[in-house]
Design an enzyme around this catalytic site. Sequence first.
Site, PDB file in Angstrom:
ATOM      1  N   CYS A  82      -2.386 -10.252  -7.284  1.00 36.67           N
ATOM      2  CA  CYS A  82      -3.068  -9.591  -6.012  1.00 36.67           C
ATOM      3  C   CYS A  82      -3.268  -8.283  -6.173  1.00 36.67           C
ATOM      4  CB  CYS A  82      -1.716  -9.867  -4.691  1.00 36.67           C
ATOM      5  SG  CYS A  82      -1.566 -11.336  -4.490  1.00 36.67           S
ATOM      6  N   HIS A 110      -0.811  -1.784   0.668  1.00 33.69           N
ATOM      7  CA  HIS A 110      -1.112  -3.169   0.229  1.00 33.69           C
ATOM      8  C   HIS A 110      -0.403  -3.888   1.428  1.00 33.69           C
ATOM      9  CE1 HIS A 110      -1.221  -6.465  -2.396  1.00 33.69           C
ATOM     10  NE2 HIS A 110       0.124  -6.667  -2.307  1.00 33.69           N
ATOM     11  N   GLU A 165       7.469  -1.293   0.026  1.00 32.56           N
ATOM     12  CA  GLU A 165       6.390  -0.094   0.152  1.00 32.56           C
ATOM     13  C   GLU A 165       6.744   0.884   0.752  1.00 32.56           C
ATOM     14  OE1 GLU A 165       2.390  -1.894   1.093  1.00 32.56           O
ATOM     15  OE2 GLU A 165       1.549  -0.085   0.434  1.00 32.56           O
ATOM     16  N   LYS A 220      -5.109  -5.942   5.734  1.00 30.60           N
ATOM     17  CA  LYS A 220      -4.677  -7.067   5.748  1.00 30.60           C
ATOM     18  C   LYS A 220      -4.328  -7.676   7.316  1.00 30.60           C
ATOM     19  CE  LYS A 220      -3.359  -7.477   1.188  1.00 30.60           C
ATOM     20  NZ  LYS A 220      -3.105  -5.896   0.669  1.00 30.60           N
ATOM     21  N   HIS A 235      -4.821 -11.560   3.524  1.00 23.59           N
ATOM     22  CA  HIS A 235      -4.696 -11.155   2.239  1.00 23.59           C
ATOM     23  C   HIS A 235      -5.729 -12.068   1.219  1.00 23.59           C
ATOM     24  CE1 HIS A 235      -3.285  -9.957  -1.578  1.00 23.59           C
ATOM     25  NE2 HIS A 235      -1.725 -10.412  -1.420  1.00 23.59           N
ATOM     26  N   PHE A 285       2.500 -10.587  -7.876  1.00 22.97           N
ATOM     27  CA  PHE A 285       3.297 -11.592  -8.230  1.00 22.97           C
ATOM     28  C   PHE A 285       3.213 -11.458  -9.935  1.00 22.97           C
ATOM     29  CE2 PHE A 285       3.310 -15.377  -5.188  1.00 22.97           C
ATOM     30  CZ  PHE A 285       4.202 -14.659  -4.395  1.00 22.97           C
TER      31      PHE A 285
END
Lengths: 395, 427
Positions: B177, B317, B328, B349, B354, B413
């Site tokens: 991502c 993010h 975050e 998002k 996403h 990830f």
Amino acid sequence: MSARREVWITGAGLVSCLGEGLEANWQKLADESPPAAHDETTFAPYVTHPLAPINFDTQIPKKGDQRQMELWQRTGVYAAGLALANAGVTGNAEILDTMDMIIAAGGGERDINVDSGIMSGIKAAANPGAFLNERLLSDLRPTLFLAQLPNLLAGNIGIVHGIVGSSRTFMGEEAAGVDALRVTFERVAAGQSNISLVASSFHGTRWDLLLVTELGRNLLKTPFKPVWDRGERGGLAMADMGASLVVESKEHAEKRGAKPLARLVAIQSDRNRRQPGEIEATLATEWAAIEPKVKKDKAVVISGASGLEPPTSAEKSALAKIGLPVRATGSHIGHGFDTQFLANIAIACETLRQGKLFPACGSGDTGEAPKEIAQVAITSVGNWRGEGLALIEKM
Amino acid sequence: MAGRYKDKAGRPVVAITGMGIITSLGTGKEDNWKKLAAGESGIRTISRFPIESLRTTIAGTVDEGYEPDIAPSMHTERIAKKVGEEAIAESGIGGIGSFPGPMFLAMAPIELEWPHRFDLAEATGANDNVTYADLVRVSSQERFASYYEMAKYGIVGENLADHFGTQGSPISLTTACASGATAIQLGVEAIRRGECQAALAIGADTSVTPESVVRFSLLSALSTQNANPAEASKPFSKNRDGFVLAEGAAALVLENLDHAKARGAKILGIIPGSGEKSDNFHRTRSSPNGKPIIGCMLNAFKDAGITPEDVDYINAHGTSTPENDKMENTGLAAVFGERAPKIPISSNKSMIGHTLTGAGAVEAVITTMTIQHQRIPPTINHKVPDPGISLDVVPNVARDAKIRTAISNSFGFGGQNACLVIAGDVN
């Protein structure tokens, strides 16, 4: 911008059908003539090069970590461990904390039993869409996804070996391997990285990966033949392999007292649309770019020819014009796509150390080793796209 | 080239001179900006495949370029072409077919998809037990020849390189991502090295397929608030329960500022720096102490030659997963200290979902538009604040703000963390 820095290879790790480590691979290359480490029965009529037995525990001590990975990841993490050990940085938290990684990986290994079950049941399903959803939800292992994602090779190398500077994963078969090393070379030369791991692994002895290659009618069928002599269409022998290099600036290596395996002198990568004559032309252009640095009476070529035609013949013709002694590794270790080029860089490092070439195998393995081998040029002509060329030299 | 513009480290300055974007909100910058500023959601109930039995039945799909049973890689290629064309046209550099620099393409991994496996299975004639060996047996039939190139990992990059006429080997990459941000970083680095005057960075992802939905569901990553799709993505809210899978693409023409100024190009923004830091705590979870996230932002500040004080806006993010948003927040609190709750931060998002490997590029484009417009798109669906999160998330309604320098975070990830610093033109 500051002056370009010298770039050294200070560690290499290799696992293949011939065994683990540079020396073991070299011994088999030198001794097994004709090549013997291929399998003609498991995937008959296709020829494959399965990984030699490996005790993964020595580089991946935690069984829990091993369970989280599919074989391609274990192979890559293992080879990375060998390279770090070879470079003398295993467990060196200070260095690993800022070490960068560029990985070349395809991933994509599937659970073939789950897939078979779905393909077998779909025809009888009253509602095929719902059937697919249900079976995927109930049959896929949650962790399989992570064992498939290309960037999880880097993730697992980080977890097992502690490299936590940065990681980037390039995808795209042979070209990804060449570009992983090229971008690393340029970053280190320009001072954007001091020490990097370049790594790749490929687990090609699987029916699902045989499938994607045979869709192009590209698999080598028995009997085994050297890469140069596989007939009009040629053929790829799918392989398992992991290869890894520690690439470092001269300053960084000297400061920690590391002994280089080789100096990385130059690396080129490019592409074309593979019209007749284009492979030869791209290789000729790349050769012209590195030629001023080549010591022609002390240089040899390690070729990454895949065995597929027409690319293999095109490379053969381009190499004939260059005129250096040539050896292709594909006849011995099979073809490992993303990984082949880095495996060949590792073998080239060992060639410099041994000062010898392994025996010729097939019509494109030409010439004899000069008295002294000071340089090795490594080629990569992708099975489908991408042409690369690197030059390393003895120090 | 002895240029006028150098950064504090003596390197060429990298400008953005063209941008293109497609999200579930629409195609192109104008349409997207209008809807982002209005706080609209692009999330809908999935209609392109059956959703029976799925735990999550919503997504931010992109209809542009989509047709039934299209291979995701082909859909990716189509939207990547579209955003690349928009960016190159705006930049005015080279042309479609003669782009004077390399391409860095962030995209999802490629494999055969179910419709193709089913076609092959059908051809085997096997009735009750179809194996991959059976598929291999029929795979060399001429009618499957098109599947070969479709399953090639380099196919999208190669086709785009042909289309745009980019130079050299196209680099397809993934950092999960964070991929879109990594593509931009690679372009910035190449320009700083003097390898090229311009680079094309693209991030594109079209992963809304049954198997992708299931895979992310099995990792408990997706929101299951299916009843009201537009309200499912609620980053930083107390009742957030996962991200919403989405499609999207963005492209940026990156260019040496000297080169751009010399040809009179409009400067849309500057990328003063970027940072990375890997996390090896776990394959999908962040280090509880937040150190890698913190390190990634600090590395970006260092690379850009700025301090935390210089940051006027944070493009989060902000996935809307319980874990990400908490971490975050932790990371931002450590980096910005007492100032953390005062810096506006918003998550695109909340509106577009996403976009996975596209997200870093999509959000870099939106961050740049945010600076251009001096207006911050909101974090929508923020009705139930999380008492554990002390950020000014620009809740629900867009806000005007003076923004000179912003950062855009991307975490993925496999311990991937990247942070881009984006600023307005130099004067």
